[in-house]
Design an enzyme around this catalytic site. Structure first.
Site, short mmCIF file in Angstrom:
data_model
loop_
_atom_site.label_atom_id
_atom_site.label_comp_id
_atom_site.label_asym_id
_atom_site.label_seq_id
_atom_site.Cartn_x
_atom_site.Cartn_y
_atom_site.Cartn_z
N THR A 352 97.99 62.92 -5.32
CA THR A 352 97.29 61.84 -4.64
C THR A 352 96.91 60.82 -5.69
O THR A 352 96.79 61.15 -6.87
CB THR A 352 96.03 62.41 -3.93
OG1 THR A 352 96.43 63.32 -2.92
CG2 THR A 352 95.17 61.32 -3.33
N ALA A 435 93.22 67.51 -3.52
CA ALA A 435 93.22 68.38 -2.34
C ALA A 435 91.88 69.08 -2.17
O ALA A 435 90.84 68.41 -2.11
CB ALA A 435 94.37 69.37 -2.41
#
Length: 534
Positions: A352, A435
């Site tokens: 990410t 996450a």
């Protein structure tokens, strides 16, 4: 006792604007927009667009997006949800017919509709001063002419090379000649550059109602997937009100479900009932309390977080002071709990990107965007350079669970941006990839900044822990040996990792000192985060 707040990088300060991003080229792009008069929304999207090129394993036009936006003139914080939905034909029965007990890790059946492109457009239309075409032009040279490959990307390519090679187009792009590129070699993505040009000419319709989307559907049909052109045409973003909790005179704001942001607030609510500053910052007492609060918050997260359009989520009850008091009362100060049932929806997903911006007018943005796991689904739509995310992994295939897969439903999302307010205005902007680790890193950052008066760089570099669904507790080796030994004695399954472990995120912080007119920023050295200011 080690110096918990020792730093390798200096604190960056300025008086006009500030940007942090997960790659220095992205931070530079956002800074160029700010220097030329663009606002925080323009700069954030410029930086994100560059990252879709130079961090192709972590983000891209085939991913999802969340933003928190504060426009100084309006005085409120808005949450933009640009996460995508499952295809209309992606039923639980269809997955079971294919033998799935869980949504697969890779392949076309782990994909939902990508929401990022629509998210960029929505933010720019409502709050930007520049067009998507102008900002896309900043990313095209890195796709067409290449960017230098860096060690982190080489490591991910080594891990994923067999899957990428088997997927066809992705292997041809990222493993030219079938080989892992060396550090310093230029990685070129001409097909992605062509897709950017299509978006420049036709806007998001090039994807949701045009040739890029048609290519995705054709690839899906060839692979036995579920996508239709109607799925893409129906995609919409949502402007939402952030969910908030008070913490020691501050207001923590984050994304409501289908994001896991509520887990951050539940942790903050529990920890606000204790005098954390009375504990040593790197003590076993503090780490134990925070880890156990995380376990309790994640039980509620895993039981309830889903797409609220499909199932009522008891947000008020989950964030009530009474529940926080009751839950933290369950913690044994001398023993780690192992009896909480937490379902692991994430099973990975550390890929990410995060960034945050404050401009000269006081507008503030936090943005987080992702393919989820490394190279997402590892499916690249041929001739487009577009890697599809694997956010379908956020669904459960348990028919009785609120987060069960259903047509046109958004999955549970780990992504959550964070904005901490003082007297209704942004004071601290923070976030990280990671996450399951996102809320854990963010609560550690918030406590270091608020309870222990750390500056942004100190908070980013402080030794970090991460509690995993399997019950293990990863701790960086900079924690005192006494702390680690004491936590083991309490029953924690401690796994000591390297001093600045990549698994611990790539966090970034900007603080706003309104009394003195100073912006301060810190960026995590664990990956490639950098800040630029003026």
């Amino acid at each position: 006792m080690t110096n918990h707040f020792a730093t390798h990088r200096p604190l960056l300060m300025g008086t006009s604007w500030m940007i942090t991003a997960d790659h220095p080229l992205a931070a530079r792009a956002g800074a160029a927009v700010l220097e030329s008069g663009g606002n925080a929304v323009d700069a954030a999207i410029a930086a994100n667009l560059v990252m879709t090129t130079v961090k192709p394993h972590m983000c891209g036009i085939g991913g999802d997006l969340f933003m928190l936006i504060h426009m100084a003139a309006g005085g409120t914080v808005e949450a933009l949800n640009a996460s995508g939905r499952a295809p209309a034909s992606a039923t639980l029965e269809a997955y079971r017919e294919r033998g799935y007990r869980h949504v697969p890790e890779t392949g076309i059946h782990t994909c939902t509709v990508p929401g990022t492109i629509a998210g960029w457009q929505a933010a720019l239309e409502k709050h930007g001063t520049l067009g998507l075409d102008t900002l896309l032009a900043m990313a095209i040279p890195y796709a067409q002419n290449g960017f230098p490959v860096y060690p982190e990307l080489v490591g991910i390519l080594k891990e994923r090379q067999d899957i990428l090679k088997a997927s066809g187009a992705a292997g041809e792009t990222f493993l030219p000649g079938g080989e892992i590129p060396r550090v310093g070699r230029l990685m070129v993505q001409p097909q992605l550059a062509r897709s950017y040009r299509m978006l420049m000419e036709n806007g998001p319709d090039a994807f949701y109602k045009g040739p890029l989307g048609e290519a995705l559907v054709a690839h899906s049909e060839a692979m036995g997937g579920f996508f239709s052109e109607a799925d893409l045409a129906r995609h919409t973003v949502e402007w939402e009100t952030p969910i908030t909790s008070d913490y020691r005179g501050y207001t923590i704001a984050t994304q409501p479900p289908n994001s896991q942001g509520i887990a951050l607030l539940m942790q903050a609510n529990m920890l606000a009932t204790r005098d954390l500053a009375a504990m040593a910052v790197d003590s076993a007492e503090l780490v134990h309390l925070m880890v156990e609060a995380k376990k309790l918050a994640f039980v509620d997260r895993d039981a309830h977080v889903c797409d609220p359009a499909f199932h009522t989520i008891p947000i008020a009850e989950m964030l009530s002071p009474a529940r926080a008091g009751n839950r933290i009362g369950l913690i044994d100060p001398d023993r780690a709990a192992n009896g909480y049932d937490a379902q692991d929806f994430t099973r990975g997903g550390d890929d990410t990107v995060y960034l945050t911006v404050v401009d000269a007018d006081g507008n503030a943005v936090v943005l987080i965007q992702s393919l989820y796991e490394a190279f997402g689904s590892c499916e690249m739509v041929p001739e487009t350079g577009m890697v599809l995310h694997n956010r379908g992994r956020g669904f459960s295939l348990d028919a009785a669970h609120p987060n069960v897969l259903a047509p046109s439903k958004r999955p549970y999302h780990t992504l959550h941006p964070v904005m901490i307010l003082k007297d209704g205005r942004p004071a601290i902007l923070l976030g990280t990839p990671g996450a399951d680790g996102q809320t854990q890193t963010n609560i550690q950052l918030a406590i270091d900044l608020i309870d222990f008066d750390a500056d942004p760089q100190q908070a980013n570099e402080a030794p970090r822990w991460r509690s995993n669904p399997d019950g293990s507790l990863m701790m960086e080796n900079r924690f005192p040996e006494k702390t680690i030994a004491s936590l083991k004695a309490k029953g924690h399954d401690v796994r000591v990792v390297e001093d600045y472990a990549e698994i611990m995120g790539s966090s970034q912080v900007i603080t706003i000192d309104r009394e003195n007119g100073v912006l301060a920023a810190g960026a995590d050295p664990r990956r490639q985060a950098y800040a630029i200011g003026k």
